[in-house]
Write an enzyme that holds these catalytic residues in place. Structure first.
Site, short mmCIF file in Angstrom:
data_model
loop_
_atom_site.label_atom_id
_atom_site.label_comp_id
_atom_site.label_asym_id
_atom_site.label_seq_id
_atom_site.Cartn_x
_atom_site.Cartn_y
_atom_site.Cartn_z
N ARG A 124 0.69 -1.17 0.22
CA ARG A 124 0.34 -0.54 -0.02
C ARG A 124 0.79 1.52 -0.28
NH1 ARG A 124 -3.26 -3.06 3.64
NH2 ARG A 124 -5.20 -4.70 2.49
N LYS A 146 2.54 11.94 -11.04
CA LYS A 146 1.50 10.14 -12.07
C LYS A 146 2.15 8.79 -12.04
CE LYS A 146 -1.56 13.42 -14.79
NZ LYS A 146 -2.13 14.32 -15.72
N GLU A 188 7.28 17.98 -25.14
CA GLU A 188 6.72 18.26 -23.17
C GLU A 188 7.47 19.49 -23.31
OE1 GLU A 188 4.15 16.57 -22.10
OE2 GLU A 188 4.55 14.77 -22.74
N LYS A 224 6.02 23.40 -13.93
CA LYS A 224 4.73 22.12 -14.13
C LYS A 224 4.37 21.85 -12.17
CE LYS A 224 4.30 17.85 -14.12
NZ LYS A 224 4.10 16.22 -15.08
N GLU A 234 -5.42 17.05 -9.95
CA GLU A 234 -5.79 17.33 -11.20
C GLU A 234 -7.46 17.26 -11.14
OE1 GLU A 234 -3.77 15.24 -15.03
OE2 GLU A 234 -5.99 15.15 -16.00
N ARG A 238 -4.39 21.83 -13.07
CA ARG A 238 -3.62 20.61 -13.31
C ARG A 238 -4.13 19.96 -15.18
NH1 ARG A 238 0.16 16.17 -10.95
NH2 ARG A 238 0.64 15.19 -12.19
N ASN A 242 -2.13 18.68 -20.05
CA ASN A 242 -2.57 17.62 -21.17
C ASN A 242 -3.00 18.33 -22.78
OD1 ASN A 242 -2.75 15.42 -19.11
ND2 ASN A 242 -4.68 16.07 -18.21
N HIS A 245 -2.55 16.47 -25.65
CA HIS A 245 -3.01 15.02 -25.41
C HIS A 245 -3.51 14.53 -25.74
CE1 HIS A 245 1.27 15.80 -22.87
NE2 HIS A 245 1.47 14.57 -22.53
N HIS A 249 -3.11 10.81 -27.42
CA HIS A 249 -2.70 9.61 -26.82
C HIS A 249 -3.65 8.87 -28.06
CE1 HIS A 249 -1.79 10.67 -22.47
NE2 HIS A 249 -1.81 10.97 -22.71
N HIS A 261 5.42 8.38 -27.24
CA HIS A 261 5.02 9.27 -26.64
C HIS A 261 5.24 10.96 -27.19
CE1 HIS A 261 1.65 11.05 -23.91
NE2 HIS A 261 3.45 12.30 -23.29
P1 NAD Z 1 10.81 6.21 -22.81
O1 NAD Z 1 10.85 5.53 -21.37
O2 NAD Z 1 9.96 5.26 -23.01
O3 NAD Z 1 12.33 5.68 -22.69
C1 NAD Z 1 12.20 6.06 -24.33
C2 NAD Z 1 13.76 5.12 -25.23
O4 NAD Z 1 15.00 6.14 -24.87
C3 NAD Z 1 13.95 4.15 -24.15
O5 NAD Z 1 14.24 2.84 -25.37
C4 NAD Z 1 15.02 3.91 -23.40
O6 NAD Z 1 15.73 2.60 -22.79
C5 NAD Z 1 15.90 5.05 -23.74
N1 NAD Z 1 16.96 5.64 -22.65
C6 NAD Z 1 16.29 6.05 -21.92
N2 NAD Z 1 17.45 6.99 -21.49
C7 NAD Z 1 18.48 6.80 -22.62
C8 NAD Z 1 19.55 7.58 -22.03
N3 NAD Z 1 20.26 8.05 -21.24
N4 NAD Z 1 20.36 7.25 -23.29
C9 NAD Z 1 20.11 6.24 -24.12
N5 NAD Z 1 18.41 5.73 -24.49
C10 NAD Z 1 17.78 6.15 -23.45
O7 NAD Z 1 10.24 7.41 -22.88
P2 NAD Z 1 10.11 8.41 -22.66
O8 NAD Z 1 9.94 9.58 -23.62
O9 NAD Z 1 10.92 8.98 -21.85
O10 NAD Z 1 9.06 8.36 -21.50
C11 NAD Z 1 7.49 8.58 -22.31
C12 NAD Z 1 6.36 7.81 -21.72
O11 NAD Z 1 6.27 8.81 -20.21
C13 NAD Z 1 5.21 7.90 -22.30
O12 NAD Z 1 4.69 6.74 -21.61
C14 NAD Z 1 4.10 8.92 -21.23
O13 NAD Z 1 2.90 8.70 -21.02
C15 NAD Z 1 4.62 9.49 -19.90
N6 NAD Z 1 4.58 9.76 -19.11
C16 NAD Z 1 4.06 10.04 -18.32
C17 NAD Z 1 4.32 11.68 -17.61
C18 NAD Z 1 3.61 11.60 -16.27
O14 NAD Z 1 3.11 12.74 -15.70
N7 NAD Z 1 4.31 10.99 -15.46
C19 NAD Z 1 3.89 12.64 -18.14
C20 NAD Z 1 4.32 12.76 -19.55
C21 NAD Z 1 5.09 11.38 -20.36
N1 GLY Z 2 1.60 15.19 -17.67
C1 GLY Z 2 0.41 15.62 -17.13
C2 GLY Z 2 1.12 15.93 -15.98
O1 GLY Z 2 1.53 15.13 -15.12
O2 GLY Z 2 -0.55 16.10 -15.35
#
Ligand code: NAD
Ligand code: GLY
Length: 357
Positions: A124, A146, A188, A224, A234, A238, A242, A245, A249, A261
């Site tokens: 939990r 998130k 982003e 942010k 949100e 907040r 999006n 998005h 999405h 993404h």
């Molecule tokens: P990712 O985590 O898939 O990373 C992209 C690629 O880069 C992967 O293949 C990874 O192995 C590689 N990689 C990572 N760091 C590296 C480095 N330093 N050197 C070489 N390769 C590296 O993609 P992302 O773009 O980082 O994240 C996308 C995700 O984030 C999506 O799932 C999206 O929904 C999520 N997201 C979440 C929020 C939130 O608020 N929680 C906000 C925006 C996006």
């Molecule tokens: N990336 C959107 C949020 O964190 O609210």
């Protein structure tokens, strides 16, 4: 002379800090020891990042007194699912982690979302920290709490709001990122620049991310942080984060997650900007400047998926409430608004800004 570490406070309950600068992976042990004491730490990563950076993180943590084990899954959005979550939870249980131990998320947004959700569910909730390694994770996903995974019906449909105990971004990680993954983060960052307006938008319209990436990242995180502090779960403001998005999405889903993404959000941002202008929702011209900022990073500003297909895919979007959906709309730079529409209008709104790519 090496760059200083920049620090941004995120004043939620409980408050934490985001630190941005060179060398932080090698310093993570002593920095986390101050927050969490020496405890057991499970580093969750993907196999790409783990091969690049786990040894440094593990050494720093162990030298600071942590007992470290590590678990990695194959990289990519398609792994951000319930099966990976289940395997990660089972690993924590096999390691007999307790509530006084912690999870360290080492990777991009996929790892951060999955590891944060795992820590939030296990017993939990046990503490976790974010060590982002992509630009996208640094500017956006590693702060704000998130977490989650994708379901068959859509993106991020299972998850928790659960804040990390700290975020440390080692800017040296930028040196190993492929250009397309840098571009995902730029998408982003441009979104945040449109929301913030002022100096951050000016930096993003110029070449700010190339000239001073750490400065732009710190400004994005600070912007942010302000929103997350005012609306951590949100309920209202907040939702502005999006921007781009809803369509983004939908594009990810239509492509079966082969379009990353950040690329999908860029197309979503360009489409909503053109639609807003065409529908008279803007107070100043926004679309050409937004698409130029995205194209500077070779990001797409349109999509092959038709408005009807995108509107259908958006039906399972979290931003839907019954038969209505709330869209973030770029009325001006620094003056974005939320607009709630009947879901049945979404296709025509998308069509108003749609361009093929
Ligand atoms: P990712 O985590 O898939 O990373 C992209 C690629 O880069 C992967 O293949 C990874 O192995 C590689 N990689 C990572 N760091 C590296 C480095 N330093 N050197 C070489 N390769 C590296 O993609 P992302 O773009 O980082 O994240 C996308 C995700 O984030 C999506 O799932 C999206 O929904 C999520 N997201 C979440 C929020 C939130 O608020 N929680 C906000 C925006 C996006
Ligand atoms: N990336 C959107 C949020 O964190 O609210």
């Amino acid at each position: 002379m090496s760059q200083p570490i920049q620090t941004v406070s995120i004043r939620v309950q409980p408050a934490y800090e985001a630190s941005i600068g060179p060398g932080l992976l090698d310093e993570c042990g002593p920095r986390l020891r101050c927050l969490l004491g020496p405890c057991r730490a499970v580093v969750i990563s993907d196999t790409t990042v783990s091969a690049l950076y786990l040894p440094r993180v593990q050494q720093s943590l162990e030298q600071a007194g942590f007992t470290v084990s590590a678990w990695a899954f194959p990289a990519g959005e398609r792994q951000k699912n319930l099966l990976t979550l289940s395997a990660a939870l089972e690993f924590l249980a096999r390691e007999a982690l307790t509530r006084s131990d912690c999870v360290v998320a080492l990777g991009g947004g996929v790892v951060g979302d999955l590891a944060g959700f795992t820590a939030g569910c296990y017993l939990r909730g046990i503490p976790y920290v974010q060590l982002p390694t992509t630009l996208l994770a640094a500017v956006d996903s590693s702060v704000g709490g998130k977490t989650g995974v994708d379901l068959t019906a859509g993106k991020n449909l299972a998850g928790l709001f659960v804040q990390p105990a700290a975020m440390l971004f080692d800017t040296d990680c930028l040196t190993t990122l492929p250009p397309a993954v840098i571009a995902d983060g730029a998408s982003e960052a441009v979104k945040t620049g449109v929301l913030a307006g002022g100096p951050l938008w000016t930096l993003l319209e110029q070449d700010g991310l190339t000239v001073d990436p750490a400065g732009v990242i710190a400004r994005c995180v600070a912007y942010k942080a302000g929103i997350v502090e005012r609306d951590p779960r949100e309920a209202g403001e907040r939702k502005l984060l999006n921007l781009g998005h809803t369509v983004g999405h939908a594009i990810e889903r239509c492509s079966d997650y082969t379009i990353p993404h950040g690329h999908a959000v860029a197309a979503g941002l360009a489409i909503i900007a053109r639609a807003a202008e065409a529908l008279g929702w803007t107070a100043e011209p926004v679309a050409a400047r937004i698409t130029a900022a995205l194209e500077r990073h070779s990001l797409p500003v349109g999509t092959e998926y038709a408005p009807r297909e995108l509107a259908r895919a958006a039906v399972s979007d979290k931003k839907r409430r019954g038969s209505e959906i709330t869209l973030a709309v770029p009325r001006s730079f620094g003056g974005c608004i939320l607009k709630t529409l009947p879901l049945s209008d979404l296709e025509s709104v998308i069509a108003a800004g749609w361009e093929v790519f």
